[in-house]
Scaffold this active site. Sequence first.
Site, PDB file in Angstrom:
ATOM      1  N   GLU A 196       0.856  -1.186   0.000  1.00  0.00           N
ATOM      2  CA  GLU A 196       0.000   0.000   0.000  1.00  0.00           C
ATOM      3  C   GLU A 196       0.895   1.240   0.000  1.00  0.00           C
ATOM      4  OE1 GLU A 196      -2.350   2.864  -0.202  1.00  0.00           O
ATOM      5  OE2 GLU A 196      -3.297   0.873  -0.262  1.00  0.00           O
ATOM      6  N   ASP A 198       5.426   1.680  -3.222  1.00  0.00           N
ATOM      7  CA  ASP A 198       4.819   1.600  -4.548  1.00  0.00           C
ATOM      8  C   ASP A 198       4.749   0.139  -5.007  1.00  0.00           C
ATOM      9  OD1 ASP A 198       4.115   2.966  -7.252  1.00  0.00           O
ATOM     10  OD2 ASP A 198       5.736   1.564  -7.751  1.00  0.00           O
ATOM     11  N   ASP A 207      -5.470  -4.123  -7.025  1.00  0.00           N
ATOM     12  CA  ASP A 207      -6.644  -3.306  -6.704  1.00  0.00           C
ATOM     13  C   ASP A 207      -6.173  -1.921  -6.281  1.00  0.00           C
ATOM     14  OD1 ASP A 207      -9.308  -2.630  -6.330  1.00  0.00           O
ATOM     15  OD2 ASP A 207      -9.375  -3.403  -4.288  1.00  0.00           O
TER      16      ASP A 207
END
Length: 296
Positions: free
Chosen positions: A130, A157, A178
Amino acid sequence: MKSGHRRFRWPALLGLALAACSAVLVTYSLSNSLSPRLVHTEPSEFAPVLVIDEYGQRCMNFEKIKDRGRQTCFDVSDPDVMVFDYTRMMTSALFVKPDPRNVLMVGLGGGTIPIALAKILPDAVVDTVEIDPAVLRVAEAYFGFKQGARQRVFVGDGRAFIEKAQREGRTYDLVMLDAFDVDYIPAHLLTREFLQHLRAILTPDGVVVANTFTNSTMYERESATYAAVFGEFFNLRAGNRVIIASRGPLPDDGVLKKNAAALAHALKPFGIDVERELQRFSRHRDWSADAAVLTD
């Protein structure tokens, strides 16, 4: 007789008035509970992360209380049940790869899918990348997400993490993409070069799952790019579009059905109807043959 009639009527009128007031109060209360209520705003260097309660759900969003969609929602009365079609579609990738031992999730949100996978696959390790530490803080404080030995989070990243994993020779059985900002998927997570790095960290029969938009202006080029790297893929559509591709050959319909039946009991608490999800699996090529591949 007139005075007696008035004595009878006043209590009745009072009762009607009180009932009307009660109905107004109930209506106001319901209306108030259904309208979005801002619970928390978490500062972020990317975009403020908002926690919102509405319609009996707790949701995460970026920047605005009202916009085109939510990043994450869960039902307060039954947090396990997946609210969105796309989370059910992504999880149904287990029909293709039912026994992953290690999973990589790019994009945490409120942690709906990592939390579910930890329960469905009790022996698997779920790594999540995340980029925004504010999202992680909100997921832990407001969405029931907890880190542990089998539920690990790496702040950074997603592409950089995958490229490093490739250099170090680390592989995953299942990779789920996602990652969204306030507009769409970051461009560097859409290209042929990125997908080539991603393919390189999959085990020989490893599977990648990508949440995208059905009505995106990038639809054809995204499709062409995945096809250029992975060949044939499953194309699931219900609101969002979910791509399921494999480093190895895709299973046939019989294998999909067998795997789905074996998983039906484990998936039921999350609101996943395996028969309904199976119907979404399509190999149909619905993009132009001359669509350009996305590149760095």
